[in-house]
Design a protein around this motif. Structure first.
Motif, PDB file in Angstrom:
ATOM      1  N   MET A   1      44.554  32.921  28.020  1.00 27.10           N
ATOM      2  CA  MET A   1      44.740  33.976  29.011  1.00 27.10           C
ATOM      3  C   MET A   1      43.419  34.725  29.088  1.00 27.10           C
ATOM      4  N   TRP A   2      42.815  34.819  30.304  1.00 32.67           N
ATOM      5  CA  TRP A   2      41.461  35.344  30.402  1.00 32.67           C
ATOM      6  C   TRP A   2      41.233  35.993  31.750  1.00 32.67           C
ATOM      7  N   LEU A   3      40.112  36.742  31.839  1.00 35.90           N
ATOM      8  CA  LEU A   3      39.733  37.443  33.053  1.00 35.90           C
ATOM      9  C   LEU A   3      38.374  36.942  33.533  1.00 35.90           C
ATOM     10  N   LEU A   4      38.256  36.804  34.875  1.00 33.27           N
ATOM     11  CA  LEU A   4      37.014  36.355  35.508  1.00 33.27           C
ATOM     12  C   LEU A   4      36.652  37.287  36.658  1.00 33.27           C
ATOM     13  N   PRO A   5      35.368  37.328  37.048  1.00 34.88           N
ATOM     14  CA  PRO A   5      34.950  38.224  38.129  1.00 34.88           C
ATOM     15  C   PRO A   5      35.541  37.834  39.482  1.00 34.88           C
ATOM     16  N   ALA A   6      35.929  38.850  40.244  1.00 38.01           N
ATOM     17  CA  ALA A   6      36.510  38.615  41.566  1.00 38.01           C
ATOM     18  C   ALA A   6      35.489  38.077  42.560  1.00 38.01           C
ATOM     19  N   ASN A   7      34.183  38.181  42.249  1.00 37.40           N
ATOM     20  CA  ASN A   7      33.153  37.696  43.172  1.00 37.40           C
ATOM     21  C   ASN A   7      32.861  36.205  42.989  1.00 37.40           C
ATOM     22  N   ARG A   8      33.697  35.505  42.206  1.00 38.79           N
ATOM     23  CA  ARG A   8      33.611  34.055  41.993  1.00 38.79           C
ATOM     24  C   ARG A   8      32.494  33.629  41.045  1.00 38.79           C
ATOM     25  N   GLU A   9      31.832  34.566  40.420  1.00 37.49           N
ATOM     26  CA  GLU A   9      30.874  34.206  39.378  1.00 37.49           C
ATOM     27  C   GLU A   9      31.643  33.784  38.125  1.00 37.49           C
ATOM     28  N   SER A  10      30.973  33.073  37.222  1.00 29.24           N
ATOM     29  CA  SER A  10      31.638  32.605  36.003  1.00 29.24           C
ATOM     30  C   SER A  10      31.511  33.584  34.841  1.00 29.24           C
ATOM     31  N   ARG A  11      30.699  34.613  34.995  1.00 32.86           N
ATOM     32  CA  ARG A  11      30.535  35.635  33.971  1.00 32.86           C
ATOM     33  C   ARG A  11      30.351  36.989  34.639  1.00 32.86           C
ATOM     34  N   PRO A  12      30.805  38.054  33.955  1.00 33.63           N
ATOM     35  CA  PRO A  12      31.353  38.124  32.610  1.00 33.63           C
ATOM     36  C   PRO A  12      32.746  37.487  32.520  1.00 33.63           C
ATOM     37  N   GLU A  13      33.159  37.200  31.297  1.00 32.43           N
ATOM     38  CA  GLU A  13      34.469  36.607  31.029  1.00 32.43           C
ATOM     39  C   GLU A  13      35.077  37.310  29.821  1.00 32.43           C
ATOM     40  N   ILE A  14      36.324  37.719  29.960  1.00 30.91           N
ATOM     41  CA  ILE A  14      37.059  38.322  28.844  1.00 30.91           C
ATOM     42  C   ILE A  14      38.186  37.376  28.464  1.00 30.91           C
TER      43      ILE A  14
ATOM     44  N   LYS B   1      27.921  45.931  27.134  1.00 34.23           N
ATOM     45  CA  LYS B   1      28.369  44.565  27.416  1.00 34.23           C
ATOM     46  C   LYS B   1      29.738  44.538  28.102  1.00 34.23           C
ATOM     47  N   VAL B   2      30.499  45.606  27.973  1.00 34.46           N
ATOM     48  CA  VAL B   2      31.835  45.643  28.553  1.00 34.46           C
ATOM     49  C   VAL B   2      31.738  45.566  30.074  1.00 34.46           C
ATOM     50  N   PRO B   3      32.459  44.644  30.716  1.00 34.82           N
ATOM     51  CA  PRO B   3      32.383  44.502  32.179  1.00 34.82           C
ATOM     52  C   PRO B   3      32.784  45.783  32.910  1.00 34.82           C
ATOM     53  N   ASP B   4      32.177  45.961  34.092  1.00 31.05           N
ATOM     54  CA  ASP B   4      32.459  47.150  34.900  1.00 31.05           C
ATOM     55  C   ASP B   4      32.663  46.765  36.361  1.00 31.05           C
ATOM     56  N   GLU B   5      33.258  45.607  36.598  1.00 33.26           N
ATOM     57  CA  GLU B   5      33.458  45.107  37.953  1.00 33.26           C
ATOM     58  C   GLU B   5      34.869  44.544  38.088  1.00 33.26           C
ATOM     59  N   PRO B   6      35.371  44.364  39.330  1.00 36.33           N
ATOM     60  CA  PRO B   6      36.719  43.822  39.506  1.00 36.33           C
ATOM     61  C   PRO B   6      36.847  42.423  38.903  1.00 36.33           C
ATOM     62  N   MET B   7      37.976  42.187  38.222  1.00 34.60           N
ATOM     63  CA  MET B   7      38.228  40.889  37.600  1.00 34.60           C
ATOM     64  C   MET B   7      39.669  40.472  37.868  1.00 34.60           C
ATOM     65  N   TYR B   8      39.903  39.158  37.838  1.00 34.68           N
ATOM     66  CA  TYR B   8      41.243  38.627  38.059  1.00 34.68           C
ATOM     67  C   TYR B   8      41.700  37.850  36.830  1.00 34.68           C
ATOM     68  N   LEU B   9      42.984  37.488  36.827  1.00 36.16           N
ATOM     69  CA  LEU B   9      43.630  36.921  35.651  1.00 36.16           C
ATOM     70  C   LEU B   9      43.799  35.406  35.783  1.00 36.16           C
ATOM     71  N   VAL B  10      43.623  34.698  34.667  1.00 36.08           N
ATOM     72  CA  VAL B  10      43.862  33.249  34.588  1.00 36.08           C
ATOM     73  C   VAL B  10      44.722  32.966  33.361  1.00 36.08           C
ATOM     74  N   LEU B  11      45.740  32.109  33.532  1.00 41.11           N
ATOM     75  CA  LEU B  11      46.509  31.574  32.403  1.00 41.11           C
ATOM     76  C   LEU B  11      46.549  30.066  32.553  1.00 41.11           C
ATOM     77  N   ASN B  12      46.273  29.341  31.486  1.00 40.41           N
ATOM     78  CA  ASN B  12      46.251  27.888  31.598  1.00 40.41           C
ATOM     79  C   ASN B  12      46.543  27.229  30.258  1.00 40.41           C
ATOM     80  N   LEU B  13      46.959  25.969  30.354  1.00 39.36           N
ATOM     81  CA  LEU B  13      47.126  25.119  29.180  1.00 39.36           C
ATOM     82  C   LEU B  13      46.205  23.925  29.354  1.00 39.36           C
ATOM     83  N   ALA B  14      45.061  23.957  28.678  1.00 39.06           N
ATOM     84  CA  ALA B  14      44.104  22.855  28.740  1.00 39.06           C
ATOM     85  C   ALA B  14      44.454  21.805  27.692  1.00 39.06           C
ATOM     86  N   VAL B  15      43.947  20.618  27.911  1.00 44.42           N
ATOM     87  CA  VAL B  15      44.133  19.512  26.966  1.00 44.42           C
ATOM     88  C   VAL B  15      42.758  18.959  26.624  1.00 44.42           C
ATOM     89  N   GLY B  16      42.454  18.903  25.340  1.00 47.95           N
ATOM     90  CA  GLY B  16      41.190  18.347  24.900  1.00 47.95           C
ATOM     91  C   GLY B  16      40.015  19.268  25.172  1.00 47.95           C
TER      92      GLY B  16
END
Length: 282
Positions: A155-168, A238-253
């Motif tokens: 379960m993680w957060l990514l930037p709403a501007n479609r960049e790959s970082r920052p990531e929580i 280092k703490v993000p200060d921009e809009p972020m969205y939520l991701v939940l996933n089950l990866a394999v390998g």
């Protein structure tokens, strides 16, 4: 000056000093109260009891693909498909199967699995915002992960501007070690160190029972909780200060958990019983 006048001046001065002290104390208390009781509003409160995944809130792939996707940079072995996402028995269910599929990228995958995100819809225009994003607030979930070599719940957060970082990374659990919660912060700058923390839950592990995880996000501060207990804090620039969205996933390998083996049971399911997002009001 008479003795009577002097006494009156002393009394008046004493009263003024007392009033001044009370005003200072009131100001301090008021400021502290405002700081510790900042108003907030609920953006999402999903119990999944209605058996439906709300398409106005959730996508079933990352924004760069519509019918299926993966994260190739992690060397993951699954191809995410919408049909691997379901709502049943009062829970959102992300299910991995050992069922080969050819992805829309042309590559074969030995596993298919499920994910959801509140980010931009797949293949939407660059100026389309995320379905649900926020800056500062609380994310909390009640979930149960699958156990097994090569399974990777997150379960993680990514930037709403479609960049790959920052990531929580609020939670990562490797299936072969389901009693350990792994947390990360990947700052915007790739040159900056990415701090992390590991926490072993007492009692039943995350595959044996339901557990609550929570992230409190404020300016220059991240606090992580497991079953109500504070387990990690990150402060500073280092703490993000921009809009972020939520991701939940089950990866394999992938490089992190390694591939499944003959002991890994499929289908495997990451189940989310409750999901709540509360945003701080400005």
């Amino acid at each position: 000056m008479s003795r009577l006048t002097s006494r009156r001046l002393v009394v008046i001065a004493s009263v003024l000093l007392t009033i001044g002290a009370l005003l200072v104390a009131y100001t301090v208390v008021a400021r502290l109260g405002a700081r510790t009781a900042a108003p907030s509003h609920v953006l999402l409160d999903a119990s999944f009891d209605d058996g439906v995944l709300d398409p106005a809130v959730f996508n079933t792939c990352h924004w760069w693909a519509e019918d299926g996707c993966t994260i190739a940079s992690n060397d993951e072995l699954e191809w995410y498909l919408p049909e691997q996402v379901s709502v049943a028995d009062g829970a959102l269910r992300l299910t991995a199967d050992r069922d080969p599929v050819r992805g829309s990228d042309g590559n074969p995958y030995d596993y298919r699995s499920g994910m959801v995100t509140t980010g931009p819809a797949p293949e939407s225009e660059d100026d389309v915002q995320a379905k649900l994003a926020f800056t500062y607030g609380t994310v909390e979930a009640r979930l149960r992960v699958p156990a097994g070599q090569g399974l990777w719940s997150a379960m993680w957060l990514l930037p709403a501007n479609r960049e790959s970082r920052p990531e929580i990374d609020v939670l990562e659990v490797i299936g072969q070690d389901p009693d350990e919660v792994i947390m990360h912060l990947h700052p915007k700058s790739r040159r900056a160190e990415s701090p992390s923390q590991r926490y072993r839950v007492p009692g039943p592990d995350l595959a044996a029972d339901w557990h609550d995880v929570r992230l409190d996000w404020a300016p220059r501060r991240l606090e992580f909780f497991v079953d109500g207990a504070p387990v990690w804090k990150v402060t500073g620039s280092k703490v993000p200060d921009e809009p972020m969205y939520l991701v939940l996933n089950l990866a394999v390998g992938g490089a992190y958990p390694g591939p499944p083996d003959e002991s890994t049971d499929f289908p495997a399911t990451l189940a989310i019983d409750h999901l709540r997002v509360t945003a701080a009001r400005e």
